[in-house]
Design an enzyme around this catalytic site. Structure first.
Site, short mmCIF file in Angstrom:
data_model
loop_
_atom_site.label_atom_id
_atom_site.label_comp_id
_atom_site.label_asym_id
_atom_site.label_seq_id
_atom_site.Cartn_x
_atom_site.Cartn_y
_atom_site.Cartn_z
N LYS A 1 0.85 -1.22 0.06
CA LYS A 1 -0.03 -0.08 0.05
C LYS A 1 0.77 1.17 0.02
CE LYS A 1 -4.08 -2.28 2.09
NZ LYS A 1 -4.93 -2.70 3.40
N GLN B 1 -4.45 -0.90 9.55
CA GLN B 1 -4.49 -2.46 9.12
C GLN B 1 -5.39 -3.17 9.89
OE1 GLN B 1 -4.06 -3.06 5.89
NE2 GLN B 1 -4.27 -5.43 6.05
N ASP C 1 -10.56 4.22 4.45
CA ASP C 1 -11.24 2.98 4.50
C ASP C 1 -12.83 2.81 4.34
OD1 ASP C 1 -9.53 0.43 4.57
OD2 ASP C 1 -9.02 1.05 6.63
N1 GUN Z 1 -7.72 -6.07 6.20
C1 GUN Z 1 -8.19 -6.64 5.19
N2 GUN Z 1 -8.67 -5.61 4.22
C2 GUN Z 1 -8.49 -4.55 4.86
C3 GUN Z 1 -8.82 -3.32 4.53
O1 GUN Z 1 -9.41 -3.17 3.39
N3 GUN Z 1 -8.48 -2.32 5.20
C4 GUN Z 1 -8.00 -2.42 6.38
N4 GUN Z 1 -7.62 -1.41 7.12
N5 GUN Z 1 -7.66 -3.64 7.00
C5 GUN Z 1 -7.75 -4.67 6.06
#
Ligand code: GUN
Length: 295
Positions: free
Chosen positions: A53, A97, A120
């Site tokens: 990311k 995350q 998110d």
């Molecule tokens: N863990 C798995 N998918 C995601 C996501 O889209 N955002 C976040 N913050 N954590 C995740």
């Protein structure tokens, strides 16, 4: 045989478009979008995801920071760290995350990110806005990245009007994917069913679907016989399983070799939805920066 939906190529195109728009925002308003990615603990898959990311964000011209914190940090200290990022005008987007270690209060942490910086789309204000909008606009609203990526791939595969009136079945009711995707598909005029682990006759429910989305985290759960001939299949699962050779490999929630013989179009794992999630995070960071700078 089904058409294979190339999520990697779609994501590359979307990231390139975001990159051009980032440069335009910088030229016109002297604003460079900033993203803070927070990871707590040392979950190996999560660490790999957050590195991707931040690397992709940098490549799109976004100023990205990776904040790695120990599992023992505790809720109070984590909230303080997020509060600092939330008050920093150079940070337009914050992503924590998931999953977080069990010792941390996840709901409280997600609430500490203001809705304007919630790239998110998990904040209750953003969730509420998504569910109450007749036509949610991803340029004005922060929508969860994975469902947004799924919608993008469906529009690309079926055409702008191709979702209207379609029977969509989503297997999985998570806050990250199943529930927000249901809102997006409903707004795109699909007839939506959200199925889950307690759904009776799951195979029969799936066989009704013109659009079948699997987002449960169970390798190969959706069998070829569950797919309606010609259906579009979107596989959100990313599961690491042991291979016969002693190594490991990634598989989705759909038994791909069976399903590709029946479906009209299908996303592979890897190279389907995964890259789109990252590209949509770049898009949301740009949207957050624009909205915070009055555009
Ligand atoms: N863990 C798995 N998918 C995601 C996501 O889209 N955002 C976040 N913050 N954590 C995740």
């Amino acid at each position: 045989m089904a058409m294979i939906i190339d999520g990697k190529a779609a994501a590359q195109a979307l990231r390139a478009e975001v990159g051009r728009e980032v440069e335009a925002l910088l030229a016109e308003q002297d604003v460079r979008p900033g993203l803070a990615v927070v990871i707590v603990g040392d979950h190996p898959a999560s660490r790999a995801y957050v590195r991707t990311k931040t690397r992709m964000a940098e490549a799109a011209g976004i100023a990205a920071r990776l904040i790695e914190l120990p599992a023992e940090i505790g809720t109070a200290a984590l909230l303080e760290r997020i509060g600092e990022l939330d008050g920093d005008p150079d940070v337009h987007g914050i992503l924590v995350q998931l999953p977080l270690p069990d010792t941390i209060d996840e709901a409280q942490v997600l609430l500490a990110i203001s809705s304007a910086k919630d790239v998110d789309g998990f904040h209750p204000a953003n969730v509420g806005a998504l569910f109450s909008a007749t036509r949610p606009d991803p340029d004005r609203l922060l929508v969860p990245c994975t469902p947004l990526g799924c919608l993008h791939l469906l529009r690309q595969t079926l055409g702008a009007d191709g979702l209207k009136g379609q029977e969509a079945v989503i297997v999985g009711r998570s806050n990250i994917v199943g529930k927000p995707l249901a809102a997006l598909l409903l707004a795109a005029d699909c007839t939506v069913t959200v199925a889950h682990s307690r759904t009776r006759d799951l195979a029969d429910v799936c066989r009704r679907a013109d659009i079948l989305v699997a987002a449960v985290g169970r390798p190969g759960l959706v069998r070829g016989g569950w797919v309606k001939p010609g259906a579009t299949v979107i596989d959100v699962g990313i599961n690491r399983i042991e291979g016969e050779d002693g190594g490991s490999r990634l598989v989705g929630d759909v038994a791909f070799a069976e399903a590709e013989k029946v479906a009209g179009a299908i996303t592979p794992v890897p190279g389907g939805v995964g890259p789109m999630t990252v590209a949509c995070l770049m898009r949301n960071t740009l949207t957050a920066a624009r909205l915070q700078s009055g555009g």
